[in-house]
Design a protein around this motif. Sequence first.
Motif, PDB file in Angstrom:
ATOM      1  N   VAL A   1       0.850  -1.195   0.000  1.00 57.86           N
ATOM      2  CA  VAL A   1       0.000   0.000   0.000  1.00 57.86           C
ATOM      3  C   VAL A   1       0.884   1.242   0.000  1.00 57.86           C
ATOM      4  CG1 VAL A   1      -1.701   1.306   1.332  1.00 57.86           C
ATOM      5  CG2 VAL A   1      -1.855  -1.193   1.225  1.00 57.86           C
ATOM      6  N   LYS A   2       0.676   2.114  -0.973  1.00 62.41           N
ATOM      7  CA  LYS A   2       1.503   3.329  -1.073  1.00 62.41           C
ATOM      8  C   LYS A   2       0.744   4.584  -0.665  1.00 62.41           C
ATOM      9  CE  LYS A   2       5.388   1.740  -2.985  1.00 62.41           C
ATOM     10  NZ  LYS A   2       6.685   1.865  -2.290  1.00 62.41           N
ATOM     11  N   VAL A   3      -0.587   4.508  -0.706  1.00 61.99           N
ATOM     12  CA  VAL A   3      -1.401   5.705  -0.469  1.00 61.99           C
ATOM     13  C   VAL A   3      -2.589   5.348   0.419  1.00 61.99           C
ATOM     14  CG1 VAL A   3      -2.950   7.388  -1.587  1.00 61.99           C
ATOM     15  CG2 VAL A   3      -0.762   6.801  -2.663  1.00 61.99           C
ATOM     16  N   ILE A   4      -2.863   6.214   1.416  1.00 64.70           N
ATOM     17  CA  ILE A   4      -4.105   6.126   2.179  1.00 64.70           C
ATOM     18  C   ILE A   4      -4.785   7.482   2.069  1.00 64.70           C
ATOM     19  CG2 ILE A   4      -5.168   5.846   4.468  1.00 64.70           C
ATOM     20  CD1 ILE A   4      -2.752   4.216   5.344  1.00 64.70           C
ATOM     21  N   SER A   5      -6.080   7.469   1.787  1.00 65.30           N
ATOM     22  CA  SER A   5      -6.804   8.723   1.689  1.00 65.30           C
ATOM     23  C   SER A   5      -8.166   8.579   2.358  1.00 65.30           C
ATOM     24  CB  SER A   5      -6.954   9.107   0.218  1.00 65.30           C
ATOM     25  OG  SER A   5      -7.513  10.382   0.116  1.00 65.30           O
TER      26      SER A   5
ATOM     27  N   PHE B   1     -12.036   4.917   4.064  1.00 65.50           N
ATOM     28  CA  PHE B   1     -10.731   5.345   3.557  1.00 65.50           C
ATOM     29  C   PHE B   1     -10.373   4.482   2.364  1.00 65.50           C
ATOM     30  CE2 PHE B   1      -7.926   1.990   5.283  1.00 65.50           C
ATOM     31  CZ  PHE B   1      -8.699   1.465   6.319  1.00 65.50           C
ATOM     32  N   SER B   2      -9.614   5.097   1.486  1.00 64.62           N
ATOM     33  CA  SER B   2      -9.231   4.379   0.276  1.00 64.62           C
ATOM     34  C   SER B   2      -7.725   4.151   0.303  1.00 64.62           C
ATOM     35  CB  SER B   2      -9.617   5.200  -0.951  1.00 64.62           C
ATOM     36  OG  SER B   2      -9.214   4.521  -2.110  1.00 64.62           O
ATOM     37  N   THR B   3      -7.291   3.036  -0.269  1.00 66.40           N
ATOM     38  CA  THR B   3      -5.853   2.778  -0.352  1.00 66.40           C
ATOM     39  C   THR B   3      -5.484   2.447  -1.796  1.00 66.40           C
ATOM     40  OG1 THR B   3      -6.228   0.455   0.211  1.00 66.40           O
ATOM     41  CG2 THR B   3      -5.605   1.920   2.010  1.00 66.40           C
ATOM     42  N   VAL B   4      -4.234   2.721  -2.116  1.00 71.91           N
ATOM     43  CA  VAL B   4      -3.722   2.403  -3.444  1.00 71.91           C
ATOM     44  C   VAL B   4      -2.534   1.465  -3.296  1.00 71.91           C
ATOM     45  CG1 VAL B   4      -2.756   3.311  -5.578  1.00 71.91           C
ATOM     46  CG2 VAL B   4      -4.418   4.672  -4.298  1.00 71.91           C
TER      47      VAL B   4
END
Lengths: 485, 379
Positions: free
Chosen positions: B169-173, B181-184
């Motif tokens: 996982v590189k991104v949490i928003s 919350f969304s993850t990338v």
Amino acid sequence: MDGQSVQSGPRQVQVVFTTNFPDIELPEGKRQLLVPTDVRRYQLSQILNSESMLDTPAPIPFDFLVNGTFLRTTIDEYLTAHGLSSETTLSLQYVRSLIPPLYEASFEHDDWVSCVDVLSENSSARSWSSSGLVPGSERILSGSYDGLLRVWNKSGQVIATSSSAGAGGHTASIKSARYISSTKVASAGMDRTIRVWKYTESEDHFSGQLKPALELYGHKGYIHSIDVHGPSNLILSASQDDKIGIWTSAVSSAPEAPSSLLPSALTSKRRKLSTSTSTPQRGPLSLISAHTAPVQAVIFNPLDPTVAYSCGQDHTIRTFDLVTSRNVDTRTTSHPLFSIAALPGISTQLIAAGTSARHITLLDPRVSARTTQVMTLRGHTNLVSSIAPDPSSSYGLVSGSHDGTCRIWDLRSTRQGTKEEGGGVVGDAVYVIEREWTKGKKAVGGEGVKVFGVNWDVELGIVSAGEDKRVQINRGRGITEPGNA
Amino acid sequence: NIDPASLLPKLPRPEELKPFPTACSTLFRGHEGRVRSLALDPSGTWLASGGDDGTVRIWEASTGRQLWSSKVGDDEAVDVVRWRPGREAVILSAAAGDDIYLIVPPIQDPETEKKSQDVLDAGFGYATNATQTLTASGIRKEPVARWARPGSRLEEEGVLLKVSVRSTVKVISWHRRGDFFSTVSPTAQRSAVAIHTLSKHLTQIPFRRLPGIPQAVQFHPSRPLFFVATQRTIRSYDLQKQELVKIIQPGARWISSFDVHPGGDNLIVGSYDRRLLWHDLDLSARPYKTLRFHSKAIRAVKFHKGGFPLFADASDDGSLQIFHGKVVGDMMENATIVPVKVLKGHKVRSALGVMDVDWHPKEPWCASAGADGTCRMWM
Ligand SMILES: [Mg+2]
């Protein structure tokens, strides 16, 4: 030549020398003198010292005040700047020149030191004590990020250390500590509690004990600072939870503690281990919600303990009537405010507040005074974390900053602010105290050198606490009121 | 003869656009190796950071004092730390490898701590882990994510939940309400973008196919829109209608990060090819302004969300560029964008400079995370 006559020699002006100090007063017949207008402070000082004037055995350096402001130029430049003719008779008030605050000692701690208070013959806590101090038994109280209070003697020996977390002490860093009397101390910090301690010393005064006497619960955020008033047993607190607390250090009159905030309410396993001993736990007399952001500092009005002043990150300085717990006045400034001190001032009460924007704002908190800002003190290069008044002068104060310096200010030493500074009356520091060990080396972001607390005592001088794990003492006597030295 | 430059609207000088951060006020030292991510909590009290040493740390923002630390990554770096929005609970999210951690750090009062724990625990009732769906062929389908306790050592430190997905996982928003919350996970192909529902411990994959490798995501600040950036384009989707709304083409070769203006109608985009782009969503799919100020890649961009018309970017050249960016309500008038300050101090290490930037929630102060192992606060 255009017909105007050229004066042979410099212009002269009639001056009257005055002083508030009888020991350096001129005989009546010598107070008026005709002096050249191109002289500065130094020449005026020489004139005063001369055989025909004061005839001092050793020269005393003098400073001169014209209309309450230090003369920093030639007399001629002063006259021009103020649109005065040389026909004017100029009144020059003279004082002994400022004495640099010499470094005296450092007391080393195990961790960052956040605050200091002093118990001496002239401190307010002494006047609230039932008995006098043994001569030479001045004490320094320091609060540290290791959660411990320490009582030091003047020679830098630790007389007493407060209990650790497991034995009724603070469970996190201490941010603020004050003497209530020679036998009572209050402290507060990041564990959101205020703790009151009973202090006793052995017969020989080489050791002492800080015993937990009371734990006060009610704040839901860090407590950044407290102030105490001995005669009424009242304690004021400023917290990260945007609230101001009013508390009593008298166990019998303190309300019940809010059970949901007690350590026993903690659910995480790790912290349950460190439960408290049998110290009484109590709640606030009152919690005031007025600020809209963390409150950084709150103080009693030194002239009227039914009034409090506070400042905070919501940019405001607020006045409270403590009898009714009401916010009676609010002044909004342009920056978050982190420290506050009340100065008796020249003719009125003044409040000095330290900003995150690297300056100190001075204002008149009286409800009748509508002009917001009196003066701005400039020179710090980081947040101003603490301010203390000069105990022997109505014109002096010292400030501590995250830039790693303490700066001494004299409200009589002012100038017109530049356009970039936004004009107004500006004061520059008269002395800068570095952390002694840094030898003037600058630290990025105040790393390792931040000053968190400062106190100014008549006997001990300027006592400051910092990220360098040291309490530093600089002789501060008579810096801004030399006649009292 | 008229000088064409004289016809251009005159930009205000930086001095007229104060306040903005001008100097480093606090240094945060403690991480070993690069600090990859940082975030200031919604009250501005705490700075959270994560880095190559696998630790998540929390600092007192005003002094630089480290208050808490936990090593969540065994060999993996902590790639991202983000606070859950809202002030009624204090919850930090962090990702190391393919695990997302939800943390109630022991820095708060008992009431808030209890509320925070309740927010994390509410979803256990749903037991979504247990209901493994069966595929048409009757084979047990693995859930896209596993929600579980992370083990007693971490739990005692306040790390209370672990959400394991299938790829790093590189991104949490976070959505503003703090339940989604969304993850990338850029390398996860079909499940690269995930949306997690905290109150149900539920993870969903909203897009079956994405035209490119996802880089970053953002929820719209007020409407049910969701933005997904791939390397070259940003798409906005209506989450309720499940349809594509808009395609934005910044013209960058590789987008690293983007942010949505609090008003919702403007975007800033940073790219590894050194470009910072401002998009007015009302105007065009193409950028309204292209800003080239850095000599190296831009890794992070961020709008101030607390009322100041400011935005910042962080670059591998070791500097942060602060801009004034005033959005006017009038649809006919364009935003005023003025570069006001370059913040220097971070050292460049192995060609990496400033990895992340965040703003204080209320004041015109920002914080940066460096490959030099430090975080810095700028006032
Ligand atoms: Mg527009």
